[in-house]
Structure formats: C-alpha cells, structure tokens
Design an enzyme around this catalytic site. Structure first.
Site: not given
Ligand code: 5RP
Length: 230
Positions: A39, A90, A106, A112
């Site tokens: 997100s 990220d 996610g 990543e």
């Molecule tokens: C996805 C990730 C995201 O960076 C992590 O889950 C953070 O997500 P969000 O910005 O929705 O809190 O590693 O694989």
C-alpha cells in the site's frame, strides 16, 4: 501534516501518503526506477505518475505493481533489460534504524529482493508504526518451493520459530509462503544467511545483508529521514 494539538491525528494512510510524496525527491531524472509492492508503494506510484515525464520508466517488483504503474501510463520494463538501477523505493513490514527490514507481508519478497539487489540505493518508506528496535514481532515470511514446504517448516521449528502456511496464497513465482512467528532476530544478517541456506527456500523476508540506505518515516510531525551508515 498536523499543525496543532486540536487537529485530528493523521490516519496511517495519510502518513503513508506523506512519506510517498517525500520519496519523490529521491527519484533520478532520465533513469529507470525500481518500485516495490504494497500500500505504501502504491501511494508512491500515484506520486510517481505526476512526474512520469521525468523518468524513463520503472521496474516492478510484482505483477500488481506492474499493473498499477501501467494504469498510470508509466512504462514498465524487465530488470534484465534496464538494470542496474540508481534507486529502488519500497515499503517494509518492520525496519530498524540500522536499515534491516522484514518484508513480504504482501508476498512479493523475492522480486523485491532481486530489484533491491540490483539497485544502488534502497529508499525505504514507512509510517512510524513500522520502526522497531528488534525485528520479529511481524511474522517473518519465507518463500518456499512447494515440495519443500514440510522440510523447511521442520527446520524453522528447529530454529525456534512457529511457521504457518499462508493459506490460499501463491507467489508471482508459483511458490508458497511460510509465515514464521516467535523467532528471536537479534542478528538479522546471520539469520538471513541461515534461512537462505535451507534447501527449498527461495527467499527469506529478512533484508539485512542488503538493507535500506535511506529510511523515510512518516509521523505526526512530518517525515523523518535516516541515512544508514555502513
Ligand atoms: C510486500 C512488502 C511490503 O513492502 C510490506 O508488506 C509493507 O506493505 P504496506 O506498505 O502495505 O504496509 O514487503 O511484499
């Protein structure tokens, strides 16, 4: 931003949006940029769309991110064609002031980690709730080749963890995820190396060997920046 004590507190989404906006200052003109998933990364993509004429395009760390980038008219290409990249932006599930992270909430951890590895600078964007002293409250995601699921789970139990299969989820690479609770992550680099070495593990969601270079943390009083020294 909150200007007085009488104003309502910012929501988590507003904090994520603020930090995503701030990250635009790290975008390198006339270059390809690596873009993460989740997100907070989505808010960054929305901001990136506003300056898309300044960049060549983006390398996506997940199918969902690629779709969102394209929906904004941002060109997307393969890492093989355009890497290495100057910058990767990220989010994270947890991050320490030393730049070590848990990622993969996610499920996009493998791509990543690849895009991060092929980028000169990792800019981590988070709201203040993600900043921790010690990693591990958030269950550690581990992407595993399906046939190795039980073996890897037993090894993770031997290491003191409590792995749980992420139900109904398959990664972009066709694998499964074990979410591991209860690990004491006092030495993230060591644990990342140990879990990586288990046969059948594709990627562990510990990003410590190649952590964040800059952390942008959204809080009530604005965006705090930490430049990690190595
Ligand atoms: C996805 C990730 C995201 O960076 C992590 O889950 C953070 O997500 P969000 O910005 O929705 O809190 O590693 O694989």
């Amino acid at each position: 931003m909150r200007f007085s004590e009488t104003e309502p507190a910012m929501t988590q989404d507003e904090l994520k949006q603020a930090v995503a906006r701030d990250a635009i200052a790290h975008v390198v003109d006339d270059a390809w940029i690596g873009v993460g998933s989740g997100s907070t990364a989505n808010f960054f993509i929305d901001e990136l769309a506003k300056i898309r004429h300044r960049i060549k395009g983006a390398v996506a760390s997940s199918v969902k991110t690629a779709e969102r980038l394209k929906s904004h008219g941002i060109p997307v290409d393969e890492l093989n064609n355009v890497g290495p990249l100057p910058v990767y932006v990220d989010g994270a599930d947890e991050v320490t002031e030393h730049g070590a992270m848990i990622k993969g909430g996610g499920g996009a951890l493998t791509r990543e980690k690849i895009v991060a590895a092929a980028s000169r600078k990792f800019v981590c964007i988070v709201d203040g709730s993600k900043l921790v002293d010690v990693l591990g409250k958030f269950p550690l995601p581990v992407e595993v080749i399906p046939m190795a699921r039980s073996y890897v789970a037993r090894e993770l139990v031997r290491m003191g963890g409590q792995p749980e299969l992420r139900q109904g989820f398959t990664t972009d690479n066709g694998n499964v995820i074990l979410d591991v609770r209860n690990l004491k992550i006092l030495d993230p680099v060591k644990l990342e190396t140990e879990i990586n070495q288990l046969a059948g593990v594709v990627t562990v969601g510990l990003f410590a060997r190649r952590g964040a270079d800059t952390i942008l943390i959204g809080g009530e009083n604005g965006v705090r920046r930490i430049d990690v020294r190595r």
